[in-house]
Design an enzyme around this catalytic site. Sequence first.
Site, short mmCIF file in Angstrom:
data_model
loop_
_atom_site.label_atom_id
_atom_site.label_comp_id
_atom_site.label_asym_id
_atom_site.label_seq_id
_atom_site.Cartn_x
_atom_site.Cartn_y
_atom_site.Cartn_z
N CYS A 70 9.40 -1.33 7.98
CA CYS A 70 9.93 -1.79 6.85
C CYS A 70 11.21 -2.41 6.19
O CYS A 70 11.15 -2.69 5.19
CB CYS A 70 8.41 -1.41 5.52
SG CYS A 70 7.49 -1.21 6.59
N TYR A 105 0.23 -3.08 9.21
CA TYR A 105 1.18 -4.34 7.89
C TYR A 105 1.82 -3.53 6.88
O TYR A 105 1.09 -1.65 7.31
CB TYR A 105 0.29 -5.38 6.85
CG TYR A 105 -1.11 -4.69 6.37
CD1 TYR A 105 -1.94 -4.48 6.53
CD2 TYR A 105 -0.05 -4.37 4.89
CE1 TYR A 105 -2.39 -3.74 6.44
CE2 TYR A 105 -1.12 -3.34 4.13
CZ TYR A 105 -2.47 -3.69 4.92
OH TYR A 105 -3.52 -2.88 3.90
N CYS A 106 2.86 -3.41 6.55
CA CYS A 106 3.87 -2.40 5.44
C CYS A 106 3.65 -3.51 4.12
O CYS A 106 3.31 -3.93 3.94
CB CYS A 106 5.14 -1.98 5.85
SG CYS A 106 6.20 -3.14 6.70
N ALA A 107 5.17 -3.51 3.61
CA ALA A 107 5.52 -4.21 2.63
C ALA A 107 5.44 -5.94 2.96
O ALA A 107 4.94 -6.32 2.73
CB ALA A 107 6.53 -3.46 1.77
#
Lengths: 76, 323
Positions: free
Chosen positions: B299, A71-73
């Site tokens: 991201c 996961y990231c942001a």
Amino acid sequence: MTSATNSSIAEISREEITKRLDDPTLVIVDVLPAESYAAAHIPGARSLPLAEIEPHARELLSDRDADIAVYCAKFT
Amino acid sequence: VGLLRDLGYTHVRHYRGGLAGWRDAGNRVESRDGAPEPIVEPTPALGPHARRPPAAVRRPWGAVLLDLIERQSPARLFALWLSVILLSAGVYWLAGLSEHHGLRADGRRVETSLAGFATAVYFSFVTATSIGYGDVVPVGGVRALAIAEAVSGLLVFGALVAKFVSRRQDELVREIHRVTFEERLDRVQTNLHLVLSELQAIAAMCGDESVHLERVRARLESAALVFASELRAIHGLLYRPQWAAEETVLGAILASLAGSFGALADALACLPPSLARTPTLDGALRSSARLAREICGECVPRAYAPALTVWMDRISEMASRIG
């Protein structure tokens, strides 16, 4: 924000992560920078910032067949 | 995810919600030092179950007591305050059974009747709020209780008031953080625009024989440095999971990033390699390329990325050629 380019990437739901938080067979990986990891991360997650994936992935994730959740942001 | 899969990991899956989605759903997060989270954390973690740092050193009991009070919710503090008052009232009332203890009003003993209980409650409130009219006075052992009640009542009431104040303050701090974030985004957009025009101006000087190449390089160097620092700012802003930038803003930023990379490449192309090979320029380009790769990693919305990766490839190619 789903587009055709990344539909091939498998996804994991929040429910599954929640359910398997204490399950050692699911490795949770935080690809945000180390400062962000230090401030907050999903319990049990390991830190592997994007820039370090190539050089350090092997040390941190020794089992290539392990179940991995990344996961990231939020920006997806 | 793609990167990991390229390295041979087979069962990689992506949690799309990310850290922000995880928090929004009210899930617990951990921090490395185990300290309570800063104000960005919604209130549940501040509740009674908040994780405290392990008590490695023995803390003074005063601090422990204050911490204990601090962790209670306003409703619980109020309930505590009320129960201190009512319990004390009960003791004052029952002490009236004895000849030498209990309350006196106008010099007469307060009876253990219903009216007497009302007087005891009244006295208890007057004491706990430190009003102390003096129309009802304690006699004997209950004097000690009256003092203790006055002290603890004030303490709990003070904590309750402080709680309301700090709640408002937390809101304000959060608001300030949000505004600061938006202001930084605005500033980044403005700066990027300036960098873009500067780079385009440099690229436009290219074919001009009368311009001294040394001066072109100096301008390019400073523009590249500013550009790299802007990239660093963008990188920092985008990796702040608690504040997600609006998509339109993000799109605008990425678009001017792409434009700047294009102009930077153009400007670089017109400098002879001997001049472009300076440590300053080199470092700025390399860190720009690295930051750009990270920003355009997974991201950032895919829809923006394709346009950017072209520039990114170009700039990394440029950087590797120079370095």
